[in-house]
Scaffold this active site. Structure first.
Site, PDB file in Angstrom:
ATOM      1  N   ASP A 150      -4.305  10.498  19.371  1.00 12.77           N
ATOM      2  CA  ASP A 150      -4.825   9.288  19.972  1.00 12.77           C
ATOM      3  C   ASP A 150      -4.955   9.607  21.466  1.00 12.77           C
ATOM      4  O   ASP A 150      -4.529  10.672  21.931  1.00 12.77           O
ATOM      5  CB  ASP A 150      -3.896   8.091  19.741  1.00 12.77           C
ATOM      6  CG  ASP A 150      -4.629   6.769  19.994  1.00 12.77           C
ATOM      7  OD1 ASP A 150      -5.672   6.779  20.666  1.00 12.77           O
ATOM      8  OD2 ASP A 150      -4.140   5.732  19.522  1.00 12.77           O
TER       9      ASP A 150
HETATM   10  C1  BGC Z   1      -6.499   3.588  20.623  1.00  8.74           C
HETATM   11  C2  BGC Z   1      -7.347   4.292  19.601  1.00  8.74           C
HETATM   12  C3  BGC Z   1      -8.721   4.526  20.142  1.00  8.74           C
HETATM   13  C4  BGC Z   1      -8.609   5.335  21.427  1.00  8.74           C
HETATM   14  C5  BGC Z   1      -9.934   5.635  22.076  1.00  8.74           C
HETATM   15  C6  BGC Z   1      -6.537   4.270  21.969  1.00  8.74           C
HETATM   16  O1  BGC Z   1      -6.001   3.437  22.923  1.00  8.74           O
HETATM   17  O2  BGC Z   1      -5.178   3.492  20.163  1.00  8.74           O
HETATM   18  O3  BGC Z   1      -7.403   3.558  18.407  1.00  8.74           O
HETATM   19  O4  BGC Z   1      -9.531   5.139  19.195  1.00  8.74           O
HETATM   20  O5  BGC Z   1      -7.845   4.616  22.360  1.00  8.74           O
HETATM   21  O6  BGC Z   1     -10.481   4.511  22.643  1.00  8.74           O
END
Ligand code: BGC
Length: 730
Positions: free
Chosen positions: A262
């Site tokens: 993530d």
């Molecule tokens: C989230 C993800 C997301 C990523 C990119 C993170 O804060 O937990 O689900 O895909 O950011 O935006």
């Protein structure tokens, strides 16, 4: 003659060129050859570049070899607007609006896997058109507590339902040559303290509750990418967790795709290198707000890894293994020249977004046939901010720039005529923000007074409330503080009821809320973040053009303490000293309510219709089964009302005398049946007996015991329509 000579020359030229096509570009060659060939041509530095970000949402590929950048986008409800290269601001493009599809809770509530396939396909088409190679979704974490800020992005509380719904979504996305990225692996069941919380959970709960949807996504959906979660599991961060990734995901399940972080979930080079992480994104961000810009060389899988290889500390083969997976992702997506071109904002996308919304809305109470709202009413009061708030915005990374978002108010005006609708806000929240609550600038008292004035003079009141995507509501990065409706809605509903008893409530949320006024209102609809066609779908159900057929994908407890995660206090939720113990183990959602005999306000799988159904008796093809068999159940269902409708029939299984504690019953099959008025249909469903097994933590394997089992044919987890008993023998 001249012509012949030149065409001969051309063919010779073509032959000599094609003879030189390197193996990695030759699509007739097996993918593994192509991967090895590309890998053998890359320098160490080029390989390192492939496995970490070059911008907020891309990796660089290998330009010298013509291997394209990989572009990613959130997910999971539409293709997100463009984000700046190096920070979280919106890039300000004017051609990046999208179709907003309903939130995944709504998709789960349809109990319709075919719609899930269409959802994935439409999203894949839009992603492809926008030149995205990876869409960051779907989310399949299990709904454990109604406070979790991200439940709206997930598929509910039941591992079987979420497994069945996630597989077609992935297939739909990926048939466009766009990779789905299933997230957040694993145990992201709360947002509170998500960057640090360490989850301690038994093997049994892990395998029976929290992993099945991920496993189905990998083994049945064939997903090409998986995203790690922010939290820790058994003391190690999930994005480089030895057990989760090396042993389970890549080992036991044979996942051959890319494991990525993530945004900002990597914490250590050695673990990232050894524990199966393939791409690192977003380091030094909390995934939402802060980050070091242009820090890409400093990433754990950048210079530190490169240096360790150069110094001979770690073998290059560790890097090669990661690059192979990234190359495979390239070949599956942006180096697949046969993939379609995609399209966006097509009329069929809009129609699909509407259909999913219509099928997901759940009718929970309907006293005196309050719904459908009669056309004879000349003064229909529409009260509540959620009748007009743009709910495709906010919520964190799943925010969308919807080209169109029909509000419920607009939907009501379209259905009933502007002259018959009286509207006022009633209550107000501030604008969405990802890290704090912004107050509304409006005066609460005046809003209440105006609402009561309108309610008093109306023939009927429709209150549109619920949660929204503001911080500490349904929004990533934090949880709700309690189960109550925010912004004084409970008090407002009570006050409205005092001036007009003919009131119905439409809740829009991704989570259960407490309902102290439930006994006093006439009717209740549980609706969701429905996307571009929200208002059209909602008004369709309210007016009766659409017969509701959604079923709850999670239990709604009366109060928070009735929920399994909260029953055990802080140790279980939200954790103490950055650690939490899932004391509820395998008993979450309806499994908990049934075992502990705690009645929910509304059970999992519950939802009413404007028509009525009569279930025939269930029968099974045999009474005694052996391992490897399937139980074939048969039953009839009749639509006994005057209009067509759909019913999601559920089949639960319970074991009579298990050697370990087991839930009273668990969902093992469902089927959504669409019936014309008066139509009766016989249906057969085949259920492999292996699916009745439990996970034996002692042996580390699934175990099916010889025993009696009850097969429940049910219209909700709480309402068995008929049942049969069978035996399993070796
Ligand atoms: C989230 C993800 C997301 C990523 C990119 C993170 O804060 O937990 O689900 O895909 O950011 O935006």
């Amino acid at each position: 003659m001249k012509k012949i000579t030149s065409s001969l020359a051309l063919s010779l030229l073509f032959l000599s060129v094609s003879a030189q096509v390197p193996v990695y570009l030759d699509e007739t060659k097996p993918v593994n050859y192509r991967i090895e060939d590309a890998l053998s041509r890359m320098t160490l530095e080029e390989k390192i570049a492939m496995i970490h970000a070059q911008s907020k949402f891309s990796t660089p590929g290998c330009p010298r070899l013509g291997i394209p950048e990989l572009w990613m986008s959130d997910g999971p409800h539409g293709v997100r607007m463009e984000i700046a290269w190096d920070d979280w601001t919106h890039a300000g493009w004017t051609n990046d609006s999208c179709t907003a599809y309903p939130a995944l809770t709504c998709l789960a509530a349809t109990f319709n896997p075919e719609l899930s396939f269409q959802y994935g396909n439409a999203l894949g088409e839009e992603a492809r058109f926008r030149k995205k190679d990876v869409i960051l979704g779907p989310g399949v974490n299990i709904y454990r507590t109604p406070l979790s800020g991200r439940n709206f992005e997930y598929l509910g509380e039941d591992p079987y339902l979420s497994s069945k719904m996630v597989v077609p979504y992935i297939r739909g996305v990926q048939q466009n040559g766009v990779s789905a990225c299933m997230k957040h692996f694993a145990l992201n069941n709360q947002e509170e303290n998500r960057d640090k919380i360490n989850v301690e959970v038994s093997d049994r709960a892990l395998y029976e509750i929290y992993l099945p949807a991920f496993r189905a996504g990998v083994q049945e959906g064939g997903v090409w990418a998986v995203m790690g979660s922010y939290n820790k599991f058994r003391g190690q961060y999930c994005s480089h967790n030895e057990l989760l990734i090396n042993e389970i995901l890549k080992g036991d399940w044979g996942f051959d795709g890319v494991m990525m972080t993530d945004w900002g979930s990597a914490h250590d080079t050695r673990e990232a290198v050894y524990n199966g992480l393939d791409i690192e994104m977003g380091s030094w961000t909390n995934g939402l707000t802060w980050g070091e810009s242009s820090a890409y060389d400093k990433y754990y899988l950048a210079q530190p890894f490169l240096k360790a290889i150069q110094d001979g500390k770690w073998p290059e083969s560790l890097l090669d293994e990661k690059v192979r997976r990234v190359l495979r992702l390239n070949f599956r997506t942006n180096m697949d020249r046969s993939r379609a071109y995609g399209k966006k904002l097509a009329p069929e996308h809009t129609a699909l977004a509407r259909r999913i919304a219509e099928e997901g809305i759940v009718l929970l109470k309907n006293k005196g046939e309050f719904f459908p709202v009669k056309r004879s009413y000349k003064k229909i009061a529409v009260i509540g901010e959620n009748a007009v708030k743009r709910l495709s915005q906010g919520g964190g990374s799943s925010e969308l720039k919807a080209r169109e978002e029909v509000s419920p108010l607009q939907g009501m005006i379209n259905e009933y005529g502007r002259e018959n609708i009286l509207f006022t806000l009633g209550y107000a929240s501030g604008n969405p923000d990802y890290s704090r609550e912004l107050p509304s600038g409006l005066d609460a008292d005046s809003l209440t007074q105006e609402a009561l004035k309108i309610a008093k003079e109306a023939d009927i009141v429709l209150f549109f409330g619920g949660l929204n995507k503001n911080y500490s509501q349904d929004c990533e990065g934090g949880d709700r503080k309690n189960m109550d409706l925010p912004y004084g809605q409970n008090e407002l509903i009570e006050k409205i009821l005092r001036v007009n008893k003919n009131t119905g409530v439409i809740l829009i949320s991704g989570n259960a809320v407490s309902m102290p006024w439930l006994g006093k209102i006439n009717a209740l609809i549980q609706s969701w973040y429905l996307g571009s066609q929200a208002g059209a779908a909602t008004a369709g159900v309210i007016s009766g053009h659409i017969n509701p057929s959604g079923k709850l994908p999670f239990s709604i407890p009366v109060k928070l303490e009735d929920n399994s995660a909260h029953y055990f206090g802080k140790r279980s939720y939200p954790g103490v000293s950055d650690t939490q113990h899932y004391e509820d183990d395998i008993l979450i959602g309806y499994r908990w309510h049934e075992k502990k005999k705690i009645d929910p306000q509304f059970p999992f799988g519950y939802g009413l219709s404007y028509t009525t159904f009569r279930y025939g008796r269930i029968s099974t093809d045999k009474t005694i089964y052996s391992k490897g068999d399937s139980v074939i159940i048969s039953f009839t269902l009749k639509n006994t009302g005057k209009i067509k409708g759909a019913e999601s029939v559920q089949v639960y299984i319970g074991q009579e005398n298990p050697s370990v504690m087991r839930p009273v019953k668990e969902l093992k099959a469902f089927r959504k049946l669409f019936l014309e008025a008066g139509e009766e249909r016989s249906t057969r469903i085949s259920i492999p007996v292996e699916s009745f097994a439990f996970y034996n933590a002692k042996t580390g394997s699934w175990m099916l015991e010889e025993d009696k089992f009850t097969v429940y044919l049910a219209s909700s987890s709480q309402k068995t329509e008929s049942s049969a008993t069978i035996k399993i023998r070796n």
